[in-house]
Write a protein that holds these residues in place. Structure first.
Motif, PDB file in Angstrom:
ATOM      1  N   LYS A 228     -90.327  47.688 -60.556  1.00  0.00           N
ATOM      2  CA  LYS A 228     -90.718  46.601 -59.703  1.00  0.00           C
ATOM      3  C   LYS A 228     -91.964  46.219 -60.437  1.00  0.00           C
ATOM      4  O   LYS A 228     -92.243  45.028 -60.542  1.00  0.00           O
ATOM      5  CB  LYS A 228     -90.684  46.933 -58.367  1.00  0.00           C
ATOM      6  N   GLY A 229     -93.056  47.047 -60.391  1.00  0.00           N
ATOM      7  CA  GLY A 229     -94.374  46.798 -60.807  1.00  0.00           C
ATOM      8  C   GLY A 229     -94.483  46.283 -62.288  1.00  0.00           C
ATOM      9  O   GLY A 229     -95.217  45.437 -62.708  1.00  0.00           O
ATOM     10  N   THR A 230     -93.437  46.838 -63.042  1.00  0.00           N
ATOM     11  CA  THR A 230     -93.456  46.625 -64.353  1.00  0.00           C
ATOM     12  C   THR A 230     -93.036  45.131 -64.583  1.00  0.00           C
ATOM     13  O   THR A 230     -93.454  44.227 -65.589  1.00  0.00           O
ATOM     14  CB  THR A 230     -92.453  47.487 -65.216  1.00  0.00           C
TER      15      THR A 230
ATOM     16  N   LEU B  18     -92.734  39.722 -53.475  1.00  0.00           N
ATOM     17  CA  LEU B  18     -93.198  40.827 -52.744  1.00  0.00           C
ATOM     18  C   LEU B  18     -92.533  42.096 -53.419  1.00  0.00           C
ATOM     19  O   LEU B  18     -91.534  42.187 -53.662  1.00  0.00           O
ATOM     20  CB  LEU B  18     -92.635  40.723 -51.328  1.00  0.00           C
ATOM     21  N   ASP B  19     -93.504  42.895 -53.868  1.00  0.00           N
ATOM     22  CA  ASP B  19     -93.089  44.169 -54.346  1.00  0.00           C
ATOM     23  C   ASP B  19     -93.402  45.440 -53.559  1.00  0.00           C
ATOM     24  O   ASP B  19     -94.653  45.798 -53.239  1.00  0.00           O
ATOM     25  CB  ASP B  19     -93.980  44.187 -55.856  1.00  0.00           C
ATOM     26  N   GLY B  20     -92.236  46.021 -53.245  1.00  0.00           N
ATOM     27  CA  GLY B  20     -92.442  47.175 -52.214  1.00  0.00           C
ATOM     28  C   GLY B  20     -92.597  46.985 -50.794  1.00  0.00           C
ATOM     29  O   GLY B  20     -92.963  47.728 -50.111  1.00  0.00           O
TER      30      GLY B  20
ATOM     31  N   GLY C 261     -93.788  60.473 -66.280  1.00  0.00           N
ATOM     32  CA  GLY C 261     -94.664  59.900 -67.511  1.00  0.00           C
ATOM     33  C   GLY C 261     -95.435  58.660 -67.342  1.00  0.00           C
ATOM     34  O   GLY C 261     -95.777  58.195 -68.128  1.00  0.00           O
ATOM     35  N   ARG C 262     -95.623  58.223 -66.012  1.00  0.00           N
ATOM     36  CA  ARG C 262     -96.248  57.164 -65.884  1.00  0.00           C
ATOM     37  C   ARG C 262     -97.856  57.149 -65.907  1.00  0.00           C
ATOM     38  O   ARG C 262     -98.218  58.221 -65.413  1.00  0.00           O
ATOM     39  CB  ARG C 262     -95.986  56.587 -64.382  1.00  0.00           C
ATOM     40  N   TRP C 263     -98.517  56.225 -66.561  1.00  0.00           N
ATOM     41  CA  TRP C 263     -99.900  56.138 -66.542  1.00  0.00           C
ATOM     42  C   TRP C 263    -100.348  54.647 -65.929  1.00  0.00           C
ATOM     43  O   TRP C 263     -99.639  53.723 -66.501  1.00  0.00           O
ATOM     44  CB  TRP C 263    -100.424  56.223 -67.887  1.00  0.00           C
TER      45      TRP C 263
ATOM     46  N   LYS D  28    -103.286  59.006 -63.467  1.00  0.00           N
ATOM     47  CA  LYS D  28    -102.013  59.377 -62.801  1.00  0.00           C
ATOM     48  C   LYS D  28    -102.182  58.934 -61.555  1.00  0.00           C
ATOM     49  O   LYS D  28    -103.317  59.178 -60.910  1.00  0.00           O
ATOM     50  CB  LYS D  28    -101.859  60.810 -63.123  1.00  0.00           C
ATOM     51  N   ARG D  29    -101.002  58.631 -60.786  1.00  0.00           N
ATOM     52  CA  ARG D  29    -101.124  58.339 -59.410  1.00  0.00           C
ATOM     53  C   ARG D  29    -100.819  59.649 -58.790  1.00  0.00           C
ATOM     54  O   ARG D  29     -99.950  60.361 -59.255  1.00  0.00           O
ATOM     55  CB  ARG D  29    -100.074  57.574 -58.862  1.00  0.00           C
ATOM     56  N   LYS D  30    -101.551  59.828 -57.490  1.00  0.00           N
ATOM     57  CA  LYS D  30    -101.717  61.208 -57.205  1.00  0.00           C
ATOM     58  C   LYS D  30     -99.836  61.638 -56.492  1.00  0.00           C
ATOM     59  O   LYS D  30     -99.640  62.686 -56.429  1.00  0.00           O
ATOM     60  CB  LYS D  30    -102.366  61.109 -55.721  1.00  0.00           C
TER      61      LYS D  30
END
Ligand code: AP5
Ligand code: ZN
Length: 211
Positions: free
Chosen positions: A13-15, A83-85, A126-128, A159-161
């Motif tokens: 979604k964010g991508t 709207l994302d999320g 693997g997301r940053w 990294k997201r928590k």
């Protein structure tokens, strides 16, 4: 256009949002990004939301509906929005519908980013991210030009928590139990996107869906 993106954590979604926003002149409102900004700023709302977010559970409908109400008023959202999320529960969807219908508006299209659960572990671990802009990278699938650094600003990536395999399980169960019913709520307006394909192919499907 007034659009909603629905999909499990890591479905893209964010991508895809910057492309959707730029090619259609929309504003992009991501409740996850708004909440993370409130957590980082240690506002009362942020402090209240943090516990649920760290646990991979949903924040209360009241908090996120309030955030959307406040942000959707902005001038840049007048021509339309993605709207994302959000909405992520049927109650949130009903509140959104009321908010819009009081202005004679409604959601035009809902893009359902479908990816099987097992494919999401690699994407999430693997997301940053570059917190200030919301840009996401992936160490294997979408690496930045320089490891650990945002392409545009040169600032460090973090990294997201909640991006670990354990918290992902809770996020996925919240998705299946509370968010999947929102797809039924918008039935006729839903377009299914095969979001397990490479980024460029997903972008093409999204462009077709918005024609
Ligand atoms: P939120 O920030 O919305 O997180 P999420 O829904 O879990 O979604 P993600 O951001 O993880 O996934 P994405 O689809 O954006 O994936 P991305 O494009 O980055 O919410 C966080 C928390 O806030 C929630 O848990 C909840 O507590 C709270 N919250 C937020 N909204 C709420 C609401 N409405 N109600 C209640 N609580 C709320 O992609 C992921 C990775 O995969 C990236 O590394 C990317 O580079 C890579 N990737 C993307 N596309 C592809 C592709 N096609 N192929 C290969 N890799 C890809
Ligand atoms: Zn996201």
């Amino acid at each position: 256009k007034r659009l909603v993106l629905i999909g499990p954590p890591g479905s893209g979604k964010g991508t895809q949002s910057p492309m959707i926003k730029n090619e259609n002149c929309l504003c992009h409102l991501a409740t996850g990004d708004l909440l993370r900004a409130a957590v980082a700023a240690k506002t009362p709302l942020g402090l209240e939301a943090k516990k649920a977010m760290d646990a991979g559970a949903l924040v209360t409908d009241e908090i996120v509906v309030g955030l959307i109400e406040e942000n959707i008023k902005k001038p840049e959202c007048r021509t339309g929005f993605v709207l994302d999320g959000f909405p992520r529960t049927v109650v949130q969807a009903q509140k959104l519908d009321e908010m819009l219908s009081s202005k004679g508006q409604s959601i035009d299209r809902v893009l359902n980013f479908a990816v099987a659960d097992q494919a999401l572990v690699d994407r999430i671990t693997g997301r940053w991210v570059h917190p200030a802009s919301g840009r996401s990278y992936h160490e294997k699938f979408a690496p930045p030009r320089v490891a650990g650094v945002d392409d545009v600003t040169g600032e460090p990536l973090v990294k997201r928590k909640d991006d670990n395999a354990e918290t992902l399980k809770s996020r996925l169960s919240a998705f299946h139990a509370q968010t999947a019913p929102v797809i039924d709520h918008y039935k006729q307006r839903v377009v299914n996107i095969k979001a397990d394909k490479p980024q460029k192919e997903v972008a093409e499907q999204v462009r077709k869906a918005l024609e």
